[in-house]
Design a protein around this motif. Structure first.
Motif, PDB file in Angstrom:
ATOM      1  N   VAL A 158      -2.091  -2.961  -5.127  1.00 35.67           N
ATOM      2  CA  VAL A 158      -1.941  -1.944  -4.244  1.00 35.67           C
ATOM      3  C   VAL A 158      -2.611  -1.705  -2.943  1.00 35.67           C
ATOM      4  O   VAL A 158      -3.789  -1.533  -3.664  1.00 35.67           O
ATOM      5  N   PRO A 201       4.972   0.653  -3.238  1.00 38.60           N
ATOM      6  CA  PRO A 201       3.198   0.601  -3.406  1.00 38.60           C
ATOM      7  C   PRO A 201       5.006   1.216  -5.306  1.00 38.60           C
ATOM      8  O   PRO A 201       4.857   0.806  -6.842  1.00 38.60           O
ATOM      9  N   ALA A 202       5.829   2.175  -5.222  1.00 39.25           N
ATOM     10  CA  ALA A 202       7.188   2.322  -6.405  1.00 39.25           C
ATOM     11  C   ALA A 202       7.497   0.951  -6.852  1.00 39.25           C
ATOM     12  O   ALA A 202       7.173   0.475  -8.508  1.00 39.25           O
ATOM     13  N   VAL A 205       4.768  -1.744  -8.642  1.00 38.09           N
ATOM     14  CA  VAL A 205       4.362  -1.218 -10.099  1.00 38.09           C
ATOM     15  C   VAL A 205       5.435  -1.255 -11.184  1.00 38.09           C
ATOM     16  O   VAL A 205       4.984  -0.925 -12.603  1.00 38.09           O
ATOM     17  N   VAL A 211      -2.284  -2.133 -13.251  1.00 38.69           N
ATOM     18  CA  VAL A 211      -2.802  -1.343 -11.441  1.00 38.69           C
ATOM     19  C   VAL A 211      -3.888  -1.976 -10.945  1.00 38.69           C
ATOM     20  O   VAL A 211      -4.789  -1.115 -11.374  1.00 38.69           O
ATOM     21  N   THR A 213      -6.231  -2.270  -7.265  1.00 42.28           N
ATOM     22  CA  THR A 213      -6.743  -1.732  -6.084  1.00 42.28           C
ATOM     23  C   THR A 213      -8.215  -1.929  -5.831  1.00 42.28           C
ATOM     24  O   THR A 213      -8.933  -2.953  -6.551  1.00 42.28           O
ATOM     25  N   TYR A 236      -1.383   4.452  -0.609  1.00 36.25           N
ATOM     26  CA  TYR A 236      -0.696   3.526  -1.731  1.00 36.25           C
ATOM     27  C   TYR A 236      -1.566   3.682  -2.638  1.00 36.25           C
ATOM     28  O   TYR A 236      -2.385   3.220  -3.946  1.00 36.25           O
ATOM     29  N   ILE A 238      -3.964   4.852  -6.584  1.00 39.20           N
ATOM     30  CA  ILE A 238      -3.424   4.582  -7.694  1.00 39.20           C
ATOM     31  C   ILE A 238      -4.325   6.216  -7.973  1.00 39.20           C
ATOM     32  O   ILE A 238      -4.784   6.634  -8.012  1.00 39.20           O
ATOM     33  N   LEU A 242       1.535   7.549 -10.080  1.00 41.53           N
ATOM     34  CA  LEU A 242       1.807   5.698  -9.521  1.00 41.53           C
ATOM     35  C   LEU A 242       1.677   5.241 -11.414  1.00 41.53           C
ATOM     36  O   LEU A 242       2.907   4.388 -11.177  1.00 41.53           O
ATOM     37  N   ARG A 245       4.935   4.761 -13.347  1.00 38.66           N
ATOM     38  CA  ARG A 245       5.977   4.446 -12.667  1.00 38.66           C
ATOM     39  C   ARG A 245       5.452   2.545 -13.661  1.00 38.66           C
ATOM     40  O   ARG A 245       6.697   2.250 -13.745  1.00 38.66           O
TER      41      ARG A 245
END
Length: 302
Positions: A158, A201-202, A205, A211, A213, A236, A238, A242, A245
């Motif tokens: 992300v 982003p949701a 992930v 996840v 970045t 976006y 983290i 997030l 999810r």
């Protein structure tokens, strides 16, 4: 592995096939368990050319070359005659007479390609505008430590669709992973690299095993655009919400340097839902396996 199956250079990661990548990651794990077990560079030097600042790349390559028995010859851009007009071709030809391999960290994809075109020893991309494959092999090693087999695992990236995202798409795909890249318009990775692209982003992930970045404003970005980049990329970040999810047990990854409060929260960066510091260490082990592979194959070719 037969020499003909091994590439001379490592510029994008696409030089490997799935079997070679799996073997490389196996060897990285073995070298992590026994750091001084290979002396493939005994009595030899590796030129490490840095045209851009570095913390992790420099320390991991220097230490790794030393642990392989070799001498890391660190050369900064201003120390070379390139700054006075000597060609990249001549630099490649000269260095090839003295060293077992050449690493280059550069702001020019063209210089990297020209160096590889004329060098007679392996050239390793230590970071270029489009690719960061050494980071990606360390990331895959970190994921393998957590999950074992990588086939079928999901990695969500992300933020800015940059060189790190591109290398994750290339090498993660080779490893059989699904790589998703979530970025806003204007910052998205191009089609054609094998990643699943989205601006949500949701969505990226959902069910992911990790996840990932990177910084929103890197050393190659114009500071005049920094405020606009931060505003566009703010959704976006983290954070724990997030990560919630993602799949149960999912963790955060970051190639560093980090800016807590921007692309990742301090709570995630220093908490127990990340393997970021493992990534930083695994740069050394993965790069040692890479150098061993390339230098050994080059010696067999003669």
């Amino acid at each position: 592995m037969p020499a003909l199956e091994t590439p001379l250079h490592f510029l994008t990661g696409a030089e490997l096939d799935a079997a070679a990548l799996a073997s490389l990651l196996d060897r990285a794990a073995a070298l992590k368990a026994a750091p001084l077990s290979s002396r493939v560079l005994d009595g030899r030097a590796v030129a490490l050319l840095f045209q851009k600042p570095s913390t992790r790349t420099r320390t991991s390559f220097e230490t790794g070359v030393f642990e392989l028995g070799g001498h890391p010859m660190v050369l900064r851009g201003e120390e070379l005659q390139i700054t006075r007009g000597e060609s990249v071709r001549d630099t490649a030809l000269v260095l090839s007479r003295h060293v077992a391999a050449i690493g280059l960290r550069t702001g020019s994809e063209e210089e990297l390609e020209e160096l590889a075109a004329h060098a007679t020893v392996p050239v390793v991309n230590m970071l270029s505008p489009l690719h960061h494959p050494c980071q990606a092999i360390a990331d895959l090693e970190t994921l393998r430590e957590a999950y074992g087999e990588l086939e079928g695992r999901v990695l969500a990236y992300v933020g800015d669709g940059n060189n790190v995202a591109r290398s994750l798409a290339v090498l993660g795909g080779l490893a059989g992973m699904e790589v998703r890249v979530a970025a806003p318009a204007g910052y998205q990775l191009e089609d054609g690299w094998g990643a699943v692209l989205t601006d949500d982003p949701a969505e990226a992930v959902a069910g992911a095993d990790a996840v990932y970045t990177d910084v929103w404003v890197s050393m190659s970005d114009d500071e005049s655009s920094a405020a606009a980049r931060r505003a566009a990329l703010a959704p976006y970040r983290i954070d724990d919400a997030l990560l919630d999810r993602a799949a149960p047990g999912a963790f955060a990854l970051h190639c560093l340097p980090a800016h807590p409060g921007e692309e990742i929260t301090e709570a995630v960066l220093y908490g127990d839902r990340q393997r970021i510091w493992d990534q930083a260490e695994n740069r050394r082990h993965a790069q040692k396996a890479l150098l061993e592979l390339l230098v050994s194959a080059a010696a067999e070719r003669g």
